[in-house]
Design a protein around this motif. Sequence first.
Motif, PDB file in Angstrom:
ATOM      1  N   LYS A   1       0.838  -1.203   0.000  1.00  0.00           N
ATOM      2  CA  LYS A   1       0.000   0.000   0.000  1.00  0.00           C
ATOM      3  C   LYS A   1       0.872   1.252   0.000  1.00  0.00           C
ATOM      4  CE  LYS A   1      -2.674   2.749   3.239  1.00  0.00           C
ATOM      5  NZ  LYS A   1      -3.368   2.788   4.545  1.00  0.00           N
ATOM      6  N   ALA A   2       0.559   2.181  -0.922  1.00  0.00           N
ATOM      7  CA  ALA A   2       1.180   3.504  -0.908  1.00  0.00           C
ATOM      8  C   ALA A   2       0.254   4.504  -0.241  1.00  0.00           C
ATOM      9  CB  ALA A   2       1.520   3.953  -2.324  1.00  0.00           C
ATOM     10  N   LYS A   3      -1.032   4.450  -0.618  1.00  0.00           N
ATOM     11  CA  LYS A   3      -1.992   5.383  -0.035  1.00  0.00           C
ATOM     12  C   LYS A   3      -3.414   4.907  -0.325  1.00  0.00           C
ATOM     13  CE  LYS A   3      -0.637   9.554   0.127  1.00  0.00           C
ATOM     14  NZ  LYS A   3      -0.315  11.009   0.046  1.00  0.00           N
ATOM     15  N   ASP A   4      -4.299   5.125   0.646  1.00  0.00           N
ATOM     16  CA  ASP A   4      -5.723   4.840   0.457  1.00  0.00           C
ATOM     17  C   ASP A   4      -6.476   6.127   0.144  1.00  0.00           C
ATOM     18  OD1 ASP A   4      -5.443   2.158   0.856  1.00  0.00           O
ATOM     19  OD2 ASP A   4      -6.451   2.094   2.808  1.00  0.00           O
ATOM     20  N   ALA A   5      -7.632   5.955  -0.467  1.00  0.00           N
ATOM     21  CA  ALA A   5      -8.533   7.071  -0.750  1.00  0.00           C
ATOM     22  C   ALA A   5      -9.953   6.598  -0.451  1.00  0.00           C
ATOM     23  CB  ALA A   5      -8.410   7.514  -2.208  1.00  0.00           C
ATOM     24  N   TYR A   6     -10.826   7.554  -0.167  1.00  0.00           N
ATOM     25  CA  TYR A   6     -12.184   7.223   0.249  1.00  0.00           C
ATOM     26  C   TYR A   6     -13.228   7.863  -0.659  1.00  0.00           C
ATOM     27  CZ  TYR A   6      -9.727   6.064   4.600  1.00  0.00           C
ATOM     28  OH  TYR A   6      -8.866   5.542   5.526  1.00  0.00           O
ATOM     29  N   ALA A   7     -14.360   7.188  -0.758  1.00  0.00           N
ATOM     30  CA  ALA A   7     -15.570   7.774  -1.328  1.00  0.00           C
ATOM     31  C   ALA A   7     -16.564   7.943  -0.185  1.00  0.00           C
ATOM     32  CB  ALA A   7     -16.155   6.878  -2.412  1.00  0.00           C
ATOM     33  N   TYR A   8     -17.198   9.114  -0.146  1.00  0.00           N
ATOM     34  CA  TYR A   8     -18.157   9.448   0.908  1.00  0.00           C
ATOM     35  C   TYR A   8     -19.567   9.462   0.339  1.00  0.00           C
ATOM     36  CZ  TYR A   8     -14.377  11.013   4.008  1.00  0.00           C
ATOM     37  OH  TYR A   8     -13.257  11.079   4.812  1.00  0.00           O
TER      38      TYR A   8
ATOM     39  N   ASP B   1       0.042  20.528  -5.291  1.00  0.00           N
ATOM     40  CA  ASP B   1       0.831  19.600  -4.472  1.00  0.00           C
ATOM     41  C   ASP B   1       0.165  18.241  -4.303  1.00  0.00           C
ATOM     42  OD1 ASP B   1       2.804  21.546  -4.095  1.00  0.00           O
ATOM     43  OD2 ASP B   1       1.735  22.406  -2.377  1.00  0.00           O
ATOM     44  N   ASN B   2      -0.912  17.969  -5.025  1.00  0.00           N
ATOM     45  CA  ASN B   2      -1.562  16.669  -4.905  1.00  0.00           C
ATOM     46  C   ASN B   2      -0.584  15.540  -5.208  1.00  0.00           C
ATOM     47  OD1 ASN B   2      -4.043  17.715  -4.215  1.00  0.00           O
ATOM     48  ND2 ASN B   2      -5.167  16.566  -5.763  1.00  0.00           N
ATOM     49  N   TRP B   3      -0.623  14.533  -4.347  1.00  0.00           N
ATOM     50  CA  TRP B   3       0.295  13.401  -4.469  1.00  0.00           C
ATOM     51  C   TRP B   3       0.061  12.651  -5.779  1.00  0.00           C
ATOM     52  CZ3 TRP B   3      -0.750   7.980  -4.219  1.00  0.00           C
ATOM     53  CH2 TRP B   3       0.384   7.167  -4.104  1.00  0.00           C
ATOM     54  N   SER B   4       1.151  12.320  -6.456  1.00  0.00           N
ATOM     55  CA  SER B   4       1.143  11.499  -7.671  1.00  0.00           C
ATOM     56  C   SER B   4       0.418  12.152  -8.842  1.00  0.00           C
ATOM     57  CB  SER B   4       0.526  10.108  -7.401  1.00  0.00           C
ATOM     58  OG  SER B   4       0.978   9.173  -8.358  1.00  0.00           O
ATOM     59  N   SER B   5       0.113  13.452  -8.708  1.00  0.00           N
ATOM     60  CA  SER B   5      -0.599  14.154  -9.767  1.00  0.00           C
ATOM     61  C   SER B   5       0.337  15.114 -10.476  1.00  0.00           C
ATOM     62  CB  SER B   5      -1.789  14.923  -9.181  1.00  0.00           C
ATOM     63  OG  SER B   5      -2.486  15.632 -10.176  1.00  0.00           O
TER      64      SER B   5
ATOM     65  N   ASN C   1      -5.683  13.598   3.657  1.00  0.00           N
ATOM     66  CA  ASN C   1      -6.214  14.938   3.385  1.00  0.00           C
ATOM     67  C   ASN C   1      -7.190  15.299   4.507  1.00  0.00           C
ATOM     68  OD1 ASN C   1      -7.307  17.298   2.426  1.00  0.00           O
ATOM     69  ND2 ASN C   1      -7.862  16.498   0.414  1.00  0.00           N
ATOM     70  N   PHE C   2      -6.632  15.578   5.689  1.00  0.00           N
ATOM     71  CA  PHE C   2      -7.461  15.745   6.875  1.00  0.00           C
ATOM     72  C   PHE C   2      -8.342  16.985   6.831  1.00  0.00           C
ATOM     73  CE2 PHE C   2      -3.864  13.108   8.342  1.00  0.00           C
ATOM     74  CZ  PHE C   2      -4.584  11.960   8.674  1.00  0.00           C
ATOM     75  N   PRO C   3      -7.900  18.125   6.274  1.00  0.00           N
ATOM     76  CA  PRO C   3      -8.821  19.273   6.214  1.00  0.00           C
ATOM     77  C   PRO C   3     -10.089  18.972   5.415  1.00  0.00           C
ATOM     78  CG  PRO C   3      -6.560  19.988   5.850  1.00  0.00           C
ATOM     79  CD  PRO C   3      -6.540  18.495   5.845  1.00  0.00           C
TER      80      PRO C   3
ATOM     81  N   LEU D   1     -14.075  18.548   6.835  1.00  0.00           N
ATOM     82  CA  LEU D   1     -15.169  19.331   6.259  1.00  0.00           C
ATOM     83  C   LEU D   1     -16.291  18.414   5.762  1.00  0.00           C
ATOM     84  CD1 LEU D   1     -16.198  22.124   5.351  1.00  0.00           C
ATOM     85  CD2 LEU D   1     -14.902  21.808   3.233  1.00  0.00           C
ATOM     86  N   ILE D   2     -15.916  17.299   5.109  1.00  0.00           N
ATOM     87  CA  ILE D   2     -16.908  16.365   4.579  1.00  0.00           C
ATOM     88  C   ILE D   2     -17.694  15.713   5.715  1.00  0.00           C
ATOM     89  CG2 ILE D   2     -17.210  14.220   3.282  1.00  0.00           C
ATOM     90  CD1 ILE D   2     -14.560  15.071   1.781  1.00  0.00           C
TER      91      ILE D   2
END
Length: 380
Positions: free
Chosen positions: A172-179, A232-236, A355-357, A361-362
Amino acid sequence: MSFSHNNTFKILPVTTSQQQELFLDVPKVVYANDPNWVSPLRSSIAKQLSDQNTFLTYGKFQQFIAVSSDNKPVGRVVAAVNQRLIDKEKEQLGLIGYFECINNFEIAQSLLDNASEWLRSHNLKIARGPIDLSTHNNCLFLVDGFDSPPMVMMPYNPPYYPEFWEQYGWEKAKDAYAYNFPLDTPLPPEFAKAYRVACKSGVNFRTLRTKGKEFEADCISLYNLFNTAFADNWSSTPRTQEEFVEEAKDLQGLVDPDVFPVAEYNGEMVGFFMGLPDYNIPLKHVNGKLNLPGILKFLWYKRQIDRGRVIAICSLPEYKRKMVPLALIYLGLQAGIEKGKPYKRAELSWVYEDNFPSRKLIAASGGKIYKTYRIYEKAL
């Protein structure tokens, strides 16, 4: 470069139009019995992998296809060098994407062997994926939340894909979420208050303009905001203005302006809420082809759209004090439940785990994590 096991399959670099057709056929084989899968548009994938793609001005890639002994497609993968990403991250980093494979680890292993060897031959030290050339295309594996279909422009895969990659040694490098946002629950009162505060601060709000020169002008403003807010988005990697506008034109006819509010201050765009109806609902019925029958089916089933995806919420940092992000959420979600609108729920995706901020907010607006995605890395 060719690989085989027990004479049951072979891996071939894609070099002919016939092999390219087999490459594009692989998902139909993998997802033949999966009720949640939505076929991507075949023409869109072909365009990404054509020699006309501007990616080739700063990168290179190699497609591989796995075929059975009777020449049926059973897997595919693409290895890529994205020089913009290498320059940004200062690492000899290669990408692996477009991965699809039947439930057979030997085939998956051989595909990844070939892709990894191609990256090593270009002096790369680390592989990252799944990323289809860049994160502006499809990326991420779904690792949790397989019980529902994906929203528009979101990835979907069998549960065994991440298992295969981990078995092969990827980490794993990084996880992402759908809300998930049910739209029958009102927003906390702080969001309406934020909208009033923003308006009193001199911020104006309007919907995205979707016609002619006004659309192009808004696209350029969106482009400038993207490059500033997400630099500064990672991997973008940043796109050129021409690339961004070209991609935006592909979505021009699909936008519902009411769920795409923008914020302006002194005539300059300072924030936006990018919502899009879930066109995966009609796309599920066209089998990846927008020919005449496909277009007719798309128009017919388009009437069933009752949900949408929030792709991004953006504000220049100095306007967060003017409550612009909360005001945009208020306007975007309120528009989704206004009289005459069909939307019953929204998905905000995707948001990286660190991406805690944004996550704070979400959560404050009532969003709940319901799907988890992952990007992997592996030393070459």
